[in-house]
Design a protein around this motif. Structure first.
Motif, PDB file in Angstrom:
ATOM      1  N   THR A  39       0.830  -1.228   0.000  1.00  0.00           N
ATOM      2  CA  THR A  39       0.000   0.000   0.000  1.00  0.00           C
ATOM      3  C   THR A  39       0.851   1.258   0.000  1.00  0.00           C
ATOM      4  O   THR A  39       0.683   2.136  -0.858  1.00  0.00           O
ATOM      5  CB  THR A  39      -0.932  -0.006   1.228  1.00  0.00           C
ATOM      6  OG1 THR A  39      -1.630  -1.230   1.264  1.00  0.00           O
ATOM      7  CG2 THR A  39      -1.927   1.126   1.174  1.00  0.00           C
ATOM      8  N   ARG A  42       2.950   1.845  -3.116  1.00  0.00           N
ATOM      9  CA  ARG A  42       2.137   2.242  -4.273  1.00  0.00           C
ATOM     10  C   ARG A  42       1.786   3.728  -4.197  1.00  0.00           C
ATOM     11  O   ARG A  42       1.863   4.452  -5.173  1.00  0.00           O
ATOM     12  CB  ARG A  42       0.846   1.406  -4.342  1.00  0.00           C
ATOM     13  CG  ARG A  42       0.282   1.362  -5.754  1.00  0.00           C
ATOM     14  CD  ARG A  42      -1.149   0.941  -5.782  1.00  0.00           C
ATOM     15  NE  ARG A  42      -1.373  -0.394  -5.279  1.00  0.00           N
ATOM     16  CZ  ARG A  42      -1.220  -1.517  -5.987  1.00  0.00           C
ATOM     17  NH1 ARG A  42      -0.808  -1.463  -7.234  1.00  0.00           N
ATOM     18  NH2 ARG A  42      -1.470  -2.681  -5.454  1.00  0.00           N
ATOM     19  N   LYS A  43       1.395   4.175  -2.960  1.00  0.00           N
ATOM     20  CA  LYS A  43       1.058   5.605  -2.798  1.00  0.00           C
ATOM     21  C   LYS A  43       2.286   6.445  -3.132  1.00  0.00           C
ATOM     22  O   LYS A  43       2.199   7.470  -3.818  1.00  0.00           O
ATOM     23  CB  LYS A  43       0.652   5.894  -1.348  1.00  0.00           C
ATOM     24  CG  LYS A  43      -0.761   5.533  -1.026  1.00  0.00           C
ATOM     25  CD  LYS A  43      -1.149   6.040   0.356  1.00  0.00           C
ATOM     26  CE  LYS A  43      -2.518   5.497   0.720  1.00  0.00           C
ATOM     27  NZ  LYS A  43      -2.752   5.351   2.138  1.00  0.00           N
ATOM     28  N   TYR A  46       3.004   6.645  -6.940  1.00  0.00           N
ATOM     29  CA  TYR A  46       2.164   7.611  -7.639  1.00  0.00           C
ATOM     30  C   TYR A  46       2.590   9.039  -7.330  1.00  0.00           C
ATOM     31  O   TYR A  46       2.671   9.892  -8.202  1.00  0.00           O
ATOM     32  CB  TYR A  46       0.679   7.400  -7.288  1.00  0.00           C
ATOM     33  CG  TYR A  46       0.017   6.380  -8.170  1.00  0.00           C
ATOM     34  CD1 TYR A  46       0.034   5.035  -7.832  1.00  0.00           C
ATOM     35  CD2 TYR A  46      -0.599   6.753  -9.362  1.00  0.00           C
ATOM     36  CE1 TYR A  46      -0.552   4.086  -8.661  1.00  0.00           C
ATOM     37  CE2 TYR A  46      -1.188   5.813 -10.187  1.00  0.00           C
ATOM     38  CZ  TYR A  46      -1.153   4.482  -9.836  1.00  0.00           C
ATOM     39  OH  TYR A  46      -1.726   3.547 -10.658  1.00  0.00           O
ATOM     40  N   TYR A  50       4.144  11.757 -10.240  1.00  0.00           N
ATOM     41  CA  TYR A  50       3.585  13.052 -10.614  1.00  0.00           C
ATOM     42  C   TYR A  50       4.416  14.226 -10.146  1.00  0.00           C
ATOM     43  O   TYR A  50       4.266  15.338 -10.648  1.00  0.00           O
ATOM     44  CB  TYR A  50       2.145  13.177 -10.102  1.00  0.00           C
ATOM     45  CG  TYR A  50       1.163  12.419 -10.967  1.00  0.00           C
ATOM     46  CD1 TYR A  50       0.570  11.247 -10.528  1.00  0.00           C
ATOM     47  CD2 TYR A  50       0.860  12.873 -12.254  1.00  0.00           C
ATOM     48  CE1 TYR A  50      -0.307  10.539 -11.341  1.00  0.00           C
ATOM     49  CE2 TYR A  50      -0.011  12.180 -13.068  1.00  0.00           C
ATOM     50  CZ  TYR A  50      -0.590  11.012 -12.604  1.00  0.00           C
ATOM     51  OH  TYR A  50      -1.457  10.312 -13.419  1.00  0.00           O
ATOM     52  N   TYR A  53       6.606  14.970 -13.095  1.00  0.00           N
ATOM     53  CA  TYR A  53       5.980  14.674 -14.373  1.00  0.00           C
ATOM     54  C   TYR A  53       5.886  15.912 -15.254  1.00  0.00           C
ATOM     55  O   TYR A  53       5.365  16.942 -14.828  1.00  0.00           O
ATOM     56  CB  TYR A  53       4.574  14.094 -14.138  1.00  0.00           C
ATOM     57  CG  TYR A  53       3.915  13.575 -15.379  1.00  0.00           C
ATOM     58  CD1 TYR A  53       2.796  14.198 -15.923  1.00  0.00           C
ATOM     59  CD2 TYR A  53       4.408  12.449 -16.022  1.00  0.00           C
ATOM     60  CE1 TYR A  53       2.188  13.710 -17.053  1.00  0.00           C
ATOM     61  CE2 TYR A  53       3.809  11.958 -17.162  1.00  0.00           C
ATOM     62  CZ  TYR A  53       2.698  12.594 -17.683  1.00  0.00           C
ATOM     63  OH  TYR A  53       2.097  12.102 -18.814  1.00  0.00           O
TER      64      TYR A  53
ATOM     65  N   GLU B  18      -7.060   6.746  -8.819  1.00  0.00           N
ATOM     66  CA  GLU B  18      -5.998   6.620  -7.815  1.00  0.00           C
ATOM     67  C   GLU B  18      -6.605   6.363  -6.445  1.00  0.00           C
ATOM     68  O   GLU B  18      -6.128   5.513  -5.684  1.00  0.00           O
ATOM     69  CB  GLU B  18      -5.184   7.914  -7.757  1.00  0.00           C
ATOM     70  CG  GLU B  18      -4.138   8.014  -8.838  1.00  0.00           C
ATOM     71  CD  GLU B  18      -3.282   9.261  -8.663  1.00  0.00           C
ATOM     72  OE1 GLU B  18      -3.171  10.023  -9.637  1.00  0.00           O
ATOM     73  OE2 GLU B  18      -2.741   9.472  -7.570  1.00  0.00           O
ATOM     74  N   HIS B  22      -6.164   3.014  -3.946  1.00  0.00           N
ATOM     75  CA  HIS B  22      -5.702   3.030  -2.547  1.00  0.00           C
ATOM     76  C   HIS B  22      -6.759   2.422  -1.644  1.00  0.00           C
ATOM     77  O   HIS B  22      -6.441   1.686  -0.708  1.00  0.00           O
ATOM     78  CB  HIS B  22      -5.370   4.465  -2.109  1.00  0.00           C
ATOM     79  CG  HIS B  22      -4.293   5.084  -2.927  1.00  0.00           C
ATOM     80  ND1 HIS B  22      -3.192   4.373  -3.364  1.00  0.00           N
ATOM     81  CD2 HIS B  22      -4.139   6.342  -3.413  1.00  0.00           C
ATOM     82  CE1 HIS B  22      -2.414   5.173  -4.086  1.00  0.00           C
ATOM     83  NE2 HIS B  22      -2.958   6.357  -4.124  1.00  0.00           N
ATOM     84  N   ASP B  25      -6.542  -1.311  -1.934  1.00  0.00           N
ATOM     85  CA  ASP B  25      -5.404  -1.818  -1.142  1.00  0.00           C
ATOM     86  C   ASP B  25      -5.786  -1.914   0.328  1.00  0.00           C
ATOM     87  O   ASP B  25      -5.457  -2.881   1.021  1.00  0.00           O
ATOM     88  CB  ASP B  25      -4.199  -0.883  -1.286  1.00  0.00           C
ATOM     89  CG  ASP B  25      -3.485  -1.088  -2.607  1.00  0.00           C
ATOM     90  OD1 ASP B  25      -2.736  -0.181  -3.033  1.00  0.00           O
ATOM     91  OD2 ASP B  25      -3.680  -2.157  -3.225  1.00  0.00           O
ATOM     92  N   HIS B  26      -6.492  -0.893   0.815  1.00  0.00           N
ATOM     93  CA  HIS B  26      -6.921  -0.858   2.217  1.00  0.00           C
ATOM     94  C   HIS B  26      -7.869  -2.020   2.511  1.00  0.00           C
ATOM     95  O   HIS B  26      -7.696  -2.756   3.496  1.00  0.00           O
ATOM     96  CB  HIS B  26      -7.591   0.496   2.486  1.00  0.00           C
ATOM     97  CG  HIS B  26      -8.274   0.607   3.807  1.00  0.00           C
ATOM     98  ND1 HIS B  26      -7.599   0.780   4.989  1.00  0.00           N
ATOM     99  CD2 HIS B  26      -9.584   0.549   4.145  1.00  0.00           C
ATOM    100  CE1 HIS B  26      -8.467   0.843   5.993  1.00  0.00           C
ATOM    101  NE2 HIS B  26      -9.675   0.708   5.510  1.00  0.00           N
TER     102      HIS B  26
END
Lengths: 76, 230
Positions: A39, A42-43, A46, A50, A53, B18, B22, B25-26
């Motif tokens: 988790t 992944r956050k 992202y 950006y 970017y 997005e 998330h 995932d939670h």
């Protein structure tokens, strides 16, 4: 010398008292491992994507690669 | 688009997607927590001959296995409701496009300023050029300006269809006689693929959706060119 009387009662309870805390702990560890292994990375991925970017640069790269239908590569 | 043997979602191309990623995932973390607990308990109980035939009740464990699931449900519900309301925010779209489902193609109408409309048929497999994706490409793509809120009004001319683009986090049923509204923002330029998501007959699998997000000036040139060609 006589032997000590073995435990004859409460055996299942003893097994539960041993295993249940381990079960709860293991499941919390699994959840924490997923949170910090999947988790949060992944956050972060992202956010990192950006942060630097450059939409114009990426658009031009994609345009020159010829993937758009509405915009042809320069020179076509 | 999805790649072979992909298990998870496609990379998000909109802020809503997005958030959905998330949240998923939670929720999956909570599922893993419960599954590990249950699996351990099953193995522990199955691997012993010990039993207790005389248990009648136990207030303590009843309280535990009532309160704990309630707490877990609240931990799932709060982020879920947050996203639900986020998706329904008043978003003041810059552009409205009508996506109409037919058997078996989509048609798009850009009628905010002029009358621009076109059909979008799948490119047959034998007509693909190298680099194109089988069963996903269309002859005309729905072009939108990047980083602009877009409203899509979805309906159908014959039977039920569904307009879906996974990487934008959008799916909306196309119901004949009904106008459904959805919205998205393309966070980055690119080409995003989707497929009809409601069974609609023989060629249900062969009416894909392609959204192309380009900077505004290119979108304007494209729409002018499409109007001239019409």
């Amino acid at each position: 010398m006589s032997l000590a009387k073995p435990a004859m009662r409460g055996l299942l309870g003893k097994r539960l008292r041993f295993h249940l805390p381990i079960a709860f702990a293991l499941s919390l560890v699994a959840a924490a491992a997923f949170k910090y292994g999947v988790t949060e990375p992944r956050k972060q991925a992202y956010a990192d994507f950006y942060k630097q970017y450059d939409a114009t640069k990426e658009f031009n790269n994609m345009r020159e690669a010829g993937i758009f239908q509405s915009v042809r590569p320069t020179g076509e | 688009m999805a790649h072979p043997s992909q298990l998870g979602f496609q990379d998000a191309a909109s802020p809503v997607m997005e958030e959905l990623l998330h949240f998923h995932d939670h929720a999956l973390m909570i599922v893993l927590l419960i599954s590990t607990l249950v699996l351990y308990i099953i193995v522990a109980m199955v691997s012993t001959k010990l039993t207790n035939k005389y248990i009648l009740d136990s207030q303590e464990i009843e309280i535990v296995w009532t309160v704990l699931p309630a707490v877990i449900l609240i931990l799932i519900a709060l982020p879920s409701l947050r996203i639900l309301y986020l998706m329904d925010e008043i978003n003041d779209p810059h552009l409205t496009i009508k996506a109409m489902g037919h058997q078996w193609y989509w048609s798009y109408e850009y009628t905010d300023y002029e009358d621009l409309g076109f059909d979008s048929y799948m490119v047959p497999t034998q007509d693909l050029v190298p680099g194109q994706f089988r069963l996903l490409e269309t002859d005309h793509r729905m072009v939108v300006p990047v980083e602009s809120p877009i409203r899509v009004l979805v309906s159908a001319e014959d039977v039920l269809h569904s307009w879906a683009v996974p990487s934008l986090g959008v799916k909306m049923d196309a119901v004949p006689g009904r106008l459904n509204q959805t919205a998205f923002i393309a966070s980055r330029p690119g080409v995003f693929y989707g497929q009809c998501s409601e069974i609609c007959g023989a060629n249900h699998s062969f009416m894909p959706i392609v959204v192309e997000a380009v900077p505004l000036e290119h979108f304007e040139k494209w729409s002018t060119m499409m109007l001239e060609d019409a």
